[in-house]
Design a protein around this motif. Structure first.
Motif, PDB file in Angstrom:
ATOM      1  N   ASN A  61       0.854  -1.189   0.000  1.00 42.54           N
ATOM      2  CA  ASN A  61       0.000   0.000   0.000  1.00 42.54           C
ATOM      3  C   ASN A  61       0.890   1.238   0.000  1.00 42.54           C
ATOM      4  N   VAL A 203      -0.822  -0.882  -4.528  1.00 43.59           N
ATOM      5  CA  VAL A 203      -2.216  -0.453  -4.472  1.00 43.59           C
ATOM      6  C   VAL A 203      -2.266   0.740  -3.523  1.00 43.59           C
ATOM      7  N   LEU A 205      -4.659   2.516  -0.311  1.00 37.31           N
ATOM      8  CA  LEU A 205      -5.788   2.681   0.595  1.00 37.31           C
ATOM      9  C   LEU A 205      -5.393   3.711   1.638  1.00 37.31           C
ATOM     10  N   TYR A 230      -9.889   3.765  -1.707  1.00 34.98           N
ATOM     11  CA  TYR A 230      -8.844   2.912  -2.275  1.00 34.98           C
ATOM     12  C   TYR A 230      -8.761   3.086  -3.781  1.00 34.98           C
ATOM     13  N   LEU A 232      -7.160   0.739  -7.203  1.00 35.77           N
ATOM     14  CA  LEU A 232      -6.465  -0.406  -7.798  1.00 35.77           C
ATOM     15  C   LEU A 232      -6.328  -0.111  -9.290  1.00 35.77           C
ATOM     16  N   VAL A 260      -8.024  -3.889   0.124  1.00 36.85           N
ATOM     17  CA  VAL A 260      -8.142  -3.538  -1.295  1.00 36.85           C
ATOM     18  C   VAL A 260      -8.381  -4.797  -2.133  1.00 36.85           C
ATOM     19  N   THR A 275     -11.565   2.406  -8.492  1.00 33.76           N
ATOM     20  CA  THR A 275     -11.378   3.265  -7.328  1.00 33.76           C
ATOM     21  C   THR A 275     -12.719   3.319  -6.608  1.00 33.76           C
TER      22      THR A 275
END
Length: 342
Positions: A61, A203, A205, A230, A232, A260, A275
């Motif tokens: 993250n 990713v 978050l 979040y 991705l 995520v 998202t």
């Protein structure tokens, strides 16, 4: 039988709560638990590459903690207000937690500094306030001058170096807490991970109230998570889906990466680039769709994070390993040691 919050309690001596980070970062201890062999190994985080396999994909993250804790005063009052920024709504408005909450009423105006003031516009669920800031200049620059890193309340030592409450790969400003599993990585260790044939995937978050709000409900199912933002990306989704197709392990670095991955995963384990906001609450019994293994720190008793770990390896095994870690004098929580549950 319905799970109670107290079913996730363990006894932790206060002296095992880490107050300062280990130097260097990767010299923290690492408890490795193999589910296949039901085997525990005590190691150090710099040993992580020796527990990885060629083709493993570590999902990290890349959120960045901002100096989200600020202090303010109301004109004519001696009370000091603490404001914790949770989420930016627009250019001037933020969702915040404020203490003392009962005195932070709608319409209250607080002065942070000569260049920053705040007005409470609304009071929402869970005591979250919407605050409108007035400032002259660039908000981020002002915040960097007046704000403090939002260390958890169980850390009483002052942080000498602000960068130690961020990962070495942090990129995107907006988090109110660190994804602490990633604090153990150094650039050199990340290269060693790649040298054994594993890889990383990023990713995002932004950690807010959902991750660290305590569980007050007696029954686990009655706790409601607060949403967290979040992202991705298509590139990340492609990497993750390739790993799932080829039978390679997807290893979440931290519970936020888990949130995520599991929020975006289909039944077959593949993920979709998107998202959004997630309120996912993972507790036993839960069937993981995407995550195969987890690197994470030791979490607070009765927390949603201990429940998430219990969903992966079982509640009894989680408490057994946590009690073993207490016996072996591991360091706990944000600046503490780490686990690898494979």
């Amino acid at each position: 039988m319905e799970l109670l919050t107290h079913d996730f309690y363990y006894d932790l001596p206060e002296e095992l709560i880490a107050q300062t980070p280990v130097e260097p970062r990767d010299h923290s201890r690492l408890l490795v638990y193999s589910r296949a062999e039901d085997k525990v190994t005590h190691a150090h985080f710099y040993d992580l590459p020796s527990f990885l396999k060629k083709g493993d994909l570590l999902v990290i993250n890349n959120t960045k903690v901002i100096p989200a804790r600020i202090f303010a005063h109301m004109e004519g009052r001696e009370t000091t207000f603490e404001i914790l920024l949770l989420r930016r709504k627009d250019y001037t408005r933020w969702e915040c937690i404020m203490r003392p909450a009962r005195k932070a009423k709608k319409g209250s105006v607080l002065k942070v500094s000569d260049e920053l003031s705040a007005e409470v516009e609304d009071v929402g669920d869970y005591g979250v306030r919407t605050v409108k800031f007035a400032f002259d200049g660039v908000f981020e620059d002002i915040l960097d001058r007046v704000g403090n890193m939002p260390l958890p309340p169980y850390i009483h030592e002052k942080l000498a170096d602000k960068t130690r409450y961020n990962t070495v790969y942090s990129k995107t400003d907006g988090s109110a807490a660190a994804p602490t599993a990633g604090l153990h990585f150094t650039p050199e260790l990340m290269q060693r991970v790649k040298d054994v044939g594993a890889d990383f995937c990023e990713v995002l978050l932004h950690i807010g109230l959902g991750t660290f709000r305590p569980v007050k409900a007696e029954k686990v199912t009655e706790h409601e998570m607060h949403s967290e933002y979040y992202e991705l990306s298509p590139e990340a989704a492609e990497k993750i889906n390739a790993a799932k197709r080829e039978g390679r392990r997807v290893i979440a670095v931290g519970t936020t990466a888990v949130r995520v991955l599991e929020s975006t995963a289909a039944e077959d384990g593949t993920v979709r680039a998107q998202t959004g906001e997630t309120k996912i609450f993972i507790y036993p019994p839960y069937k993981f769709r995407c995550v195969d293994a987890l690197i994470t720190n030791f979490h607070l008793p009765e927390s949603t994070l201990v429940m998430l770990v219990s969903a992966l390896i079982g509640r009894e095994k989680t408490l057994e390993l946590y009690n073993l870690a207490v016996k072996e004098r591991y360091r706990f929580f944000s600046f503490g040691d780490s686990c690898f549950f494979e």
